[in-house]
Design a protein around this motif. Sequence first.
Motif, PDB file in Angstrom:
ATOM      1  N   GLN A 101      21.367  -5.829  12.373  1.00 21.64           N
ATOM      2  CA  GLN A 101      21.541  -7.079  11.630  1.00 21.64           C
ATOM      3  C   GLN A 101      22.907  -7.613  12.044  1.00 21.64           C
ATOM      4  OE1 GLN A 101      22.436  -6.878   7.501  1.00 21.64           O
ATOM      5  NE2 GLN A 101      21.498  -8.866   7.046  1.00 21.64           N
ATOM      6  N   GLY A 102      22.885  -8.668  12.843  1.00 23.87           N
ATOM      7  CA  GLY A 102      24.130  -9.124  13.429  1.00 23.87           C
ATOM      8  C   GLY A 102      24.694  -8.020  14.296  1.00 23.87           C
ATOM      9  N   GLY A 103      25.951  -7.681  14.055  1.00 29.39           N
ATOM     10  CA  GLY A 103      26.560  -6.618  14.842  1.00 29.39           C
ATOM     11  C   GLY A 103      26.424  -5.253  14.205  1.00 29.39           C
ATOM     12  N   ASN A 104      25.756  -5.168  13.042  1.00 23.60           N
ATOM     13  CA  ASN A 104      25.622  -3.897  12.346  1.00 23.60           C
ATOM     14  C   ASN A 104      24.349  -3.181  12.767  1.00 23.60           C
ATOM     15  OD1 ASN A 104      27.967  -4.370  10.772  1.00 23.60           O
ATOM     16  ND2 ASN A 104      26.761  -5.661   9.376  1.00 23.60           N
TER      17      ASN A 104
ATOM     18  N   ALA B 260      20.157 -12.125   0.411  1.00 25.72           N
ATOM     19  CA  ALA B 260      20.831 -13.004   1.375  1.00 25.72           C
ATOM     20  C   ALA B 260      19.793 -13.466   2.396  1.00 25.72           C
ATOM     21  CB  ALA B 260      21.986 -12.281   2.059  1.00 25.72           C
ATOM     22  N   SER B 261      20.240 -14.237   3.353  1.00 21.85           N
ATOM     23  CA  SER B 261      19.388 -14.630   4.476  1.00 21.85           C
ATOM     24  C   SER B 261      19.625 -13.631   5.609  1.00 21.85           C
ATOM     25  CB  SER B 261      19.726 -16.047   4.931  1.00 21.85           C
ATOM     26  OG  SER B 261      18.919 -16.418   6.020  1.00 21.85           O
ATOM     27  N   HIS B 262      18.566 -13.094   6.153  1.00 23.63           N
ATOM     28  CA  HIS B 262      18.680 -12.032   7.150  1.00 23.63           C
ATOM     29  C   HIS B 262      17.927 -12.391   8.424  1.00 23.63           C
ATOM     30  CE1 HIS B 262      20.344  -9.244   4.171  1.00 23.63           C
ATOM     31  NE2 HIS B 262      19.405  -9.684   3.332  1.00 23.63           N
ATOM     32  N   THR B 263      18.449 -11.919   9.539  1.00 19.11           N
ATOM     33  CA  THR B 263      17.753 -11.941  10.825  1.00 19.11           C
ATOM     34  C   THR B 263      17.905 -10.565  11.449  1.00 19.11           C
ATOM     35  OG1 THR B 263      18.193 -14.286  11.180  1.00 19.11           O
ATOM     36  CG2 THR B 263      17.573 -12.996  13.107  1.00 19.11           C
ATOM     37  N   ILE B 264      16.816  -9.920  11.801  1.00 20.58           N
ATOM     38  CA  ILE B 264      16.826  -8.567  12.338  1.00 20.58           C
ATOM     39  C   ILE B 264      16.573  -8.609  13.850  1.00 20.58           C
ATOM     40  CG2 ILE B 264      15.789  -6.267  12.251  1.00 20.58           C
ATOM     41  CD1 ILE B 264      17.294  -7.090   9.739  1.00 20.58           C
TER      42      ILE B 264
END
Length: 298
Positions: free
Chosen positions: A29-32, A55-59
């Motif tokens: 998720q992002g840089g995580n 929250a809003s998420h993009t995987i």
Amino acid sequence: YNIFPLLQPATVNGVTGGTVPAGTMTFKQGGNVLASNVVMTNGVAIYQWENPAAASHTITAEYTAVTGGNYADAIGTSDAFDISQAEQKPLNITVPSKVTYGDHNFSLTTTGGSGTGTVTYGVTAGNAVSVTPAGEVTVAKAGTATITATKAGDANYNAKDDTVNITVNKATPTVTWGTIQQSTTYTGSPIAESGLTKPMITLANSETYSGTIQYVYKDMGGLTKGLLAGYEDGLPTNVGKYQVKAIIEAEGNYTPAESSNTMTLTINKSTPRLTINTMNGKTYDGTAVTSPTAADMS
């Protein structure tokens, strides 16, 4: 948002009629990095995401192909998806079972709710009490008030309220005869209050009673009826021994009250004043003289 895990599958599709892609998957998720080296089964890798935040998420899924296989590494990104804030569990305010005018300050507590939000308090109706944001209540008067507790929202939960109605009961004064044996002398009129040592009246918050004190009495040799059964209203007149009670009416923040003990009042006999008419100016004439009479026995 909920506390249950979110299953996040990622599928690698090979060519039609070809072998099924094998290898591992890394979820980000992002840089995580959420999970790495998730082994694929039949071209599918599944990551169990525990308690994702609201929250809003993009995987992003990064596919690492097996060495010597038919497929190259690949990266795929999911569509953005939202996890909304959830409603908190019910919030409940705990208050004392009974509140009376004159009570000391007390603190409110709450149970229930969800998340990490701070609970604050405020009076939303009535003026019988005041409350600090931290929940310390001060009794102001007899009456009613409504207090609302609010547990603030956080990243995962919306704010939650609860209200409670508080009734402040009137206090009951303490009325006590300090001098329980008193005496006076018959005057022909009811005994004046100024001739008594009055009872002590104790109110809340060191307040002073300024109202009227009523008295009732009964002859210790017989019963009459007045404000109290067996008692006659007012103060006695005639010689005798009496039991006296004091009564105060309801006023402001207080209920009516009567003395918790009785005062014994003794009215003693009055000594009369005797005046004898004189016979000044009477001259001897040989006749009988009428004896003087009592002219004033008051």
